[in-house]
Design an enzyme around this catalytic site. Structure first.
Site, PDB file in Angstrom:
ATOM      1  N   ASP A 224      26.885  27.494  19.580  1.00 24.30           N
ATOM      2  CA  ASP A 224      27.541  27.858  20.936  1.00 24.30           C
ATOM      3  C   ASP A 224      27.640  29.415  21.168  1.00 24.30           C
ATOM      4  OD1 ASP A 224      29.553  27.613  18.934  1.00 24.30           O
ATOM      5  OD2 ASP A 224      31.036  27.884  20.357  1.00 24.30           O
TER       6      ASP A 224
ATOM      7  N   GLU B 183      32.073  26.631  17.636  1.00 27.78           N
ATOM      8  CA  GLU B 183      32.863  27.671  16.676  1.00 27.78           C
ATOM      9  C   GLU B 183      33.678  28.527  17.637  1.00 27.78           C
ATOM     10  OE1 GLU B 183      33.373  31.600  14.846  1.00 27.78           O
ATOM     11  OE2 GLU B 183      32.485  31.107  16.699  1.00 27.78           O
TER      12      GLU B 183
END
Length: 498
Positions: free
Chosen positions: A89, A156
């Site tokens: 991400d 994350e």
């Protein structure tokens, strides 16, 4: 091997023409597929389909992390297994004048001299360059290596969901190379832990007094940035700066607040904040004068760090209701008194922030004002101290406070074999020793130690400036040096019995 494009590429300068071509080709592909936190599945599935088409073993675990495995090159089967790790991400941030839907729109990249940046948005070099390097290694036929795995984790940036959910027994490697560092020439062997804190204050409301004029007060143009890596740079926090003005002048102006908001992510220093306010017609000119004066104060105080700061007052539609006087006073006092920024520098690692906190998001919804913080510390006691400071302030202000998502730091190991390999290879390649560092940011390495306590870990990466902000950029030359280091380290990994 090809990158096996499935998505239509946006019009952008050709990153793939940069060196190393395979890495930049992968990064170009990553930028073309939307992947903000919570929306990484399309990118993950694309990568998995490519890997399967290339005959590589893949696995998606129960939380959504992707693992790809590649056998060792001939003659290196007995080397220790290496896991190349990155997160899928990216942080979604854009300038106020930029229309960008991160869940749908690709990132438009710009080659700007020695840097690559995006067009008014975050670039996603954090951690897209690291991801691209891992995939380029998996695609290559000419890089000697032992048994390889790539671990790509989800979410994350918004909670480390993938790292929290990683189960024991899935990974086979002995060494993990995290690719999420942001300074080429630094080798990281430890990181800060953190905890999310949410404070909710119930606010009573009353009718707007007769004869009041309404305004929007907005603070914008700040640089923002990563709430770990950039927290020591003295940048303005829009939420704190706005609260400072409102607390300082609300009583003398008999000012009413109807709404207050700022920031969008708890792990990004907020660049913008605003409030819907009202004063009596008799105090309107005084309000304008105080805003002008405060703008001058901030411009002077933050001249070096925030040269594009804007503080603007504009007419607004009258709100039906505003905060009650008592609740407004308590809320603004709490916001102004709340600690923010660097709390303590490390005694053990000179120049490294030990403990910090970031008032990342303020949001008003009906009769609730919600404030989100991210507290970071390289030591658990420092994290607990700031968490309890926020708890004490919330208690004093009659607010509710909840801490969640605590994650451990990665304890430095000065005897780490892989750290020594990276150090020696760097010196051999570039004629100087790298800087061994501890980073004041939340790497996933600390969480990996729970299911895999024997993993030997290190973190490296290229030079990335201003991550988590639309000013994010990556140094092109540093990407080349990082790639050289990574490839050389893979070739230097010893046998399992060494």
């Amino acid at each position: 091997m090809s990158v096996y494009l499935l998505w239509k590429m946006p019009d952008m300068e050709q990153l793939r023409d940069l060196s190393p071509n395979s890495l930049w080709q992968w990064f170009e592909t990553i930028c073309s597929i939307p992947h903000p936190s919570g929306h990484e599945i399309a990118l993950r599935d694309h990568i998995q389909q490519w890997a399967q088409a290339e005959g590589l073993e893949t696995q998606v675990d129960t939380v959504g992390n992707l693992i790809i495995r590649k056998p060792a090159t001939v003659g290196m089967e007995d080397r220790k297994g290496v896991i190349l790790q990155a997160h899928l991400d990216m942080v979604p941030q854009c300038n106020a004048d930029k229309q960008h839907v991160f869940e749908q729109d690709p990132i438009t990249t710009i080659i700007d001299g020695e840097w690559v940046r995006a067009d008014g948005t975050t670039l996603g070099a954090d951690n897209g360059i690291g991801m691209a390097s891992a995939l380029a290694v998996m695609a290559a036929q000419d890089i000697p290596h032992g048994p390889l795995e790539v671990l790509l984790t989800i979410n994350e940036e918004a909670g480390m969901t993938g790292a929290f959910g990683l189960q024991a027994g899935l990974l086979k490697g002995d060494i993990l190379i995290n690719t999420d560092s942001e300074e080429e020439g630094d080798v990281y062997m430890g990181c800060a832990g953190g905890v999310d804190v949410q404070v909710n204050r119930t606010i009573g409301r009353q009718a707007l007094p007769a004869g009041y004029q309404s305004f929007e007060l907005t603070l914008s143009g700040l640089k923002g940035g990563h709430s770990g890596c950039d927290i020591h740079l003295g940048r303005g926090n829009a939420n704190k700066l706005l609260a400072r003005f409102l607390f300082g002048h609300a009583e003398e102006l008999e000012l009413c607040v109807a709404d207050i908001r700022g920031g969008s992510l708890r792990n990004a220093i907020p660049r913008e904040a605003g409030a819907t306010i009202a004063v009596s017609a008799a105090n309107a000119d005084a309000l304008k004068a105080m805003v002008d004066r405060y703008r001058g104060i901030l411009s002077s105080e933050l001249a070096a760090t925030e040269p594009t700061l804007k503080l603007e007052l504009s007419p607004a539609d009258a709100p039906a209701q505003v905060f009650t006087t008592a609740d407004q006073r308590t809320l603004l006092a709490m916001m102004h008194a709340t600690p923010n920024g660097v709390i303590r520098m490390s005694d053990v690692f000179p120049g490294v922030v030990e403990t910090s906190t970031n008032m990342g998001v303020v949001k008003t919804t009906g009769e609730q004002v919600e404030i989100l913080f991210l507290v970071r510390s390289t030591i658990d006691s420092g994290r607990n101290m700031v968490e309890n400071m926020l708890r004490a302030l919330a208690f004093t202000a009659g607010a509710d406070m909840e801490a969640s998502g605590a994650y451990p730091g990665w304890k430095p190991d000065a005897t780490s074999p892989v750290m020594q390999i990276v150090r020696d290879v760097y010196q051999e390649k570039f004629g100087k020793l790298p800087s061994i560092q501890v980073i004041h940011a939340g790497l996933e390495c600390g969480l990996f130690k729970e299911p895999y306590p024997s993993l030997d870990m290190v973190s490296i990466g290229p030079t990335i400036r201003f991550p988590h902000s639309p000013d994010e950029k990556v140094d092109i030359a540093s990407v080349g040096r990082y790639w050289e280091l990574l490839v050389a380290v893979l070739g230097a990994i010893p046998d399992r019995n060494a």
